[in-house]
Structures are given as C-alpha cells and as structure tokens.
Design a protein around this motif. Structure first.
Motif, PDB file in Angstrom:
ATOM      1  N   GLY A  59       0.826  -1.343  -0.129  1.00 14.65           N
ATOM      2  CA  GLY A  59      -0.070   0.045   0.044  1.00 14.65           C
ATOM      3  C   GLY A  59       0.839   1.314   0.033  1.00 14.65           C
ATOM      4  N   ILE A  60       1.839   1.306   0.835  1.00 19.33           N
ATOM      5  CA  ILE A  60       2.860   2.313   0.702  1.00 19.33           C
ATOM      6  C   ILE A  60       3.486   2.651  -0.681  1.00 19.33           C
ATOM      7  N   GLN A  63       0.769   4.071  -2.785  1.00 21.09           N
ATOM      8  CA  GLN A  63       0.952   5.543  -2.453  1.00 21.09           C
ATOM      9  C   GLN A  63       1.913   6.260  -2.905  1.00 21.09           C
ATOM     10  N   GLU A  64       3.240   5.928  -2.889  1.00 23.24           N
ATOM     11  CA  GLU A  64       4.375   6.586  -3.347  1.00 23.24           C
ATOM     12  C   GLU A  64       4.582   6.750  -4.824  1.00 23.24           C
ATOM     13  N   THR A  68      -2.980   3.476  -8.533  1.00 23.21           N
ATOM     14  CA  THR A  68      -3.634   2.688  -7.766  1.00 23.21           C
ATOM     15  C   THR A  68      -3.431   1.001  -8.165  1.00 23.21           C
ATOM     16  N   HIS A  83      -4.025  -2.593   2.328  1.00 23.49           N
ATOM     17  CA  HIS A  83      -4.102  -2.102   3.524  1.00 23.49           C
ATOM     18  C   HIS A  83      -3.320  -2.790   4.306  1.00 23.49           C
TER      19      HIS A  83
END
Length: 124
Positions: A59-60, A63-64, A68, A83
């Motif tokens: 997830g990180i 995000q970085e 998606t 998550h």
C-alpha cells in the motif's frame, strides 16, 4: 503474547486469521467485528500472496508511486486490498507459505499489532 491475548488485554475488536498454503488454520472474530472484516482479510491476503510483502508495504509503495492497484498491476481493488494488517509467513530456503492477518482497526494499527506480536515471538 499472541494476537488474541494482546487484543483481549487492549480491548480491541479485531478478526484475525492464519492461513498456510491456502488452508485456513486459525480464524477468530471478537465481538464488535463483522463479516466485512473477513472480506478485508481475504483481500489483504491476496496482496501478500501476490507480492510476497506485507499488505501495508504494498500500500505504501502504491501511495508513493501515485498509482492505484488497477493502474500498477491490473488487479481489482475489489479483490485486492493493499491496506495494513497482513504479513507473509516465510520459511527460510522455502519462501512464502502463508499469511497472518488482522482486520478491524485503522490499517496502521492492524499492521502494528501483527508486527508487535511477530517481533515478540521472534524475540526481537
């Protein structure tokens, strides 16, 4: 102290699961959880089994990257949840053989709970 004992001590409403090679070995849902937590566990476990990293780590990374799950890997977020809360069970010289997962808290807290118990188990 295991996940169940820690959750009881800290009065946490979680669902936890341990799966080995696709076979569910352990599953426990506290009062205050719902079948939605079971679905989160399934989706988080798919991430771990696909990427061989914790679901929070994936997830990180997403995000970085600003992408998606669909954009990055062509995987549906309806089936894969990057998550926090799911960790790979890795055996040296074998690889990933299963997952240990928590659902019910904020994703950072799901991740932290499993991590704390793993560290204690390993004596770290």
């Amino acid at each position: 102290m295991g996940i169940i004992e820690k959750a009881k001590k800290d009065d946490l409403a979680i669902t936890t699961d341990i799966t080995l090679n696709g076979h569910q070995l352990f599953h426990y849902a506290f009062d205050g959880t719902s079948p939605d937590n079971d679905q989160w566990i399934i989706r988080k476990n798919r991430v771990v089994n696909r990427f061989h990293k914790s679901s929070y780590h994936v997830g990180i990374e997403l995000q970085e990257s600003g992408k998606t799950m669909e954009e990055s890997s062509l995987l549906s977020s309806f089936e894969y949840a990057a998550h926090g809360g799911a960790f790979p069970i890795i055996i040296k010289n074998v690889g990933v053989v299963g997952t240990i997962t928590v659902s019910g808290l904020a994703q950072e807290d799901d991740h932290a709970l499993v991590l704390a118990v793993i560290k204690e188990f390993l004596g770290l």
